[in-house]
Design an enzyme around this catalytic site. Structure first.
Site, PDB file in Angstrom:
ATOM      1  N   LEU A  68       0.939  -1.066   0.118  1.00 31.99           N
ATOM      2  CA  LEU A  68       0.134  -0.011  -0.025  1.00 31.99           C
ATOM      3  C   LEU A  68       0.870   1.251   0.080  1.00 31.99           C
ATOM      4  O   LEU A  68       1.875   1.262   0.586  1.00 31.99           O
ATOM      5  CB  LEU A  68      -0.891  -0.103   1.224  1.00 31.99           C
ATOM      6  CG  LEU A  68      -1.997  -1.009   1.419  1.00 31.99           C
ATOM      7  CD1 LEU A  68      -2.709  -0.938   2.726  1.00 31.99           C
ATOM      8  CD2 LEU A  68      -3.158  -1.041   0.302  1.00 31.99           C
ATOM      9  N   ASP A  69       0.316   2.304  -0.585  1.00 33.65           N
ATOM     10  CA  ASP A  69       1.038   3.552  -0.512  1.00 33.65           C
ATOM     11  C   ASP A  69       1.290   4.112   0.984  1.00 33.65           C
ATOM     12  O   ASP A  69       0.683   3.677   1.781  1.00 33.65           O
ATOM     13  CB  ASP A  69       0.450   4.727  -1.477  1.00 33.65           C
ATOM     14  CG  ASP A  69       0.354   4.354  -3.013  1.00 33.65           C
ATOM     15  OD1 ASP A  69       0.947   3.496  -3.269  1.00 33.65           O
ATOM     16  OD2 ASP A  69      -0.588   5.096  -3.323  1.00 33.65           O
ATOM     17  N   LEU A  70       2.396   4.673   1.224  1.00 30.53           N
ATOM     18  CA  LEU A  70       2.738   5.234   2.279  1.00 30.53           C
ATOM     19  C   LEU A  70       1.530   6.171   3.043  1.00 30.53           C
ATOM     20  O   LEU A  70       1.286   5.873   4.010  1.00 30.53           O
ATOM     21  CB  LEU A  70       3.785   6.555   2.129  1.00 30.53           C
ATOM     22  CG  LEU A  70       4.212   7.364   3.287  1.00 30.53           C
ATOM     23  CD1 LEU A  70       4.842   6.639   4.457  1.00 30.53           C
ATOM     24  CD2 LEU A  70       4.809   8.661   2.906  1.00 30.53           C
ATOM     25  N   THR A  72      -1.906   5.620   2.397  1.00 28.06           N
ATOM     26  CA  THR A  72      -2.859   4.732   2.291  1.00 28.06           C
ATOM     27  C   THR A  72      -2.861   3.758   3.448  1.00 28.06           C
ATOM     28  O   THR A  72      -1.917   3.209   3.849  1.00 28.06           O
ATOM     29  CB  THR A  72      -2.960   3.931   1.145  1.00 28.06           C
ATOM     30  OG1 THR A  72      -2.992   4.893  -0.310  1.00 28.06           O
ATOM     31  CG2 THR A  72      -4.360   3.129   0.939  1.00 28.06           C
TER      32      THR A  72
END
Length: 221
Positions: A68-70, A72
């Site tokens: 997951l993105d930083l 998110t």
């Protein structure tokens, strides 16, 4: 028996602060975690603190099956050993894993649901931004459904069929997608307290038993 198992976080679980990583499930083959916003999935340049590093303090051979993105938050699954990793990776490749995200969009969305299909590639001049490119981009598909409209914003559920970098963020913001960025998206919209994108649920077949399992983490916004 794991048949039909749907695992909820422990009662009273709330949005985790940036320093906290919540374990939703753990057995001899897989670990399922709720990642807070602001924590990297894997180590980055000049930054070692991440979900993977913390997980390997307990399980040295563990590997994240996806990221997951930083910015998110939400559900992540990791494999404790190589056979489990390959079994879960195969499910992602075959698109048999079900993912549900929830987001607030910074505006009114036309329509109540549909599918966005816009191919993506990295913007070589502005990494890590992604571009829609119908000639060189990789296929990316997202089903979406409106959940609520309030205060000039739209709450939606996303069901990504593919897992491209920034897929949901671009599919929301792009004029040929929903045309409305996710609240707090610093790359494709406007900054806010946080990116209001959360991986709410993940369903997969357990690599040892083959039984379908669903894990959920309630949205923190």
């Amino acid at each position: 028996m794991l048949r039909g198992l749907e695992v909820q976080p422990r009662r009273g679980w709330k949005s985790a602060p940036a320093a906290e990583l919540v374990t939703l499930h753990q057995d001899e083959r897989v670990v399922v975690l709720a990642k807070p916003e602001g924590l990297l999935s894997v180590p980055g340049k000049g930054e070692t603190d991440s979900v993977l590093e913390r997980l390997r303090a307990r399980h040295p051979a563990a590997r994240l099956v996806h990221r997951l993105d930083l910015d998110t938050s939400g559900v992540l699954v990791a494999a404790v050993d190589q056979p489990a990793y390959h079994a879960l990776q195969r499910q992602f490749a075959e698109r048999s894993i079900e993912k549900r995200y929830v987001a607030w969009l910074d505006g009114e969305v036309r329509g109540d649901g549909g599918t966005v299909s816009l191919p993506l590639r990295v913007d070589l001049d502005q990494r890590p931004r992604q571009l829609v490119d119908f000639e060189h981009g990789k296929s990316a598909e997202t089903r979406w459904q409106v959940l609520e409209r309030r205060g000039g914003r739209t709450r939606v559920a996303f069901f990504p069929r593919t897992g491209r970098t920034h897929q949901l963020r671009v599919h929301a913001a792009h004029a040929k997608g929903l045309g409305v960025p996710i609240v707090g998206d610093r790359l494709y919209g406007s900054p806010a307290e946080r990116l209001m994108l959360h991986a709410e649920a993940l369903t997969f077949a357990h690599p040892a038993t083959g039984e379908r399992m669903t894990f959920r983490a309630p949205e923190p916004f």
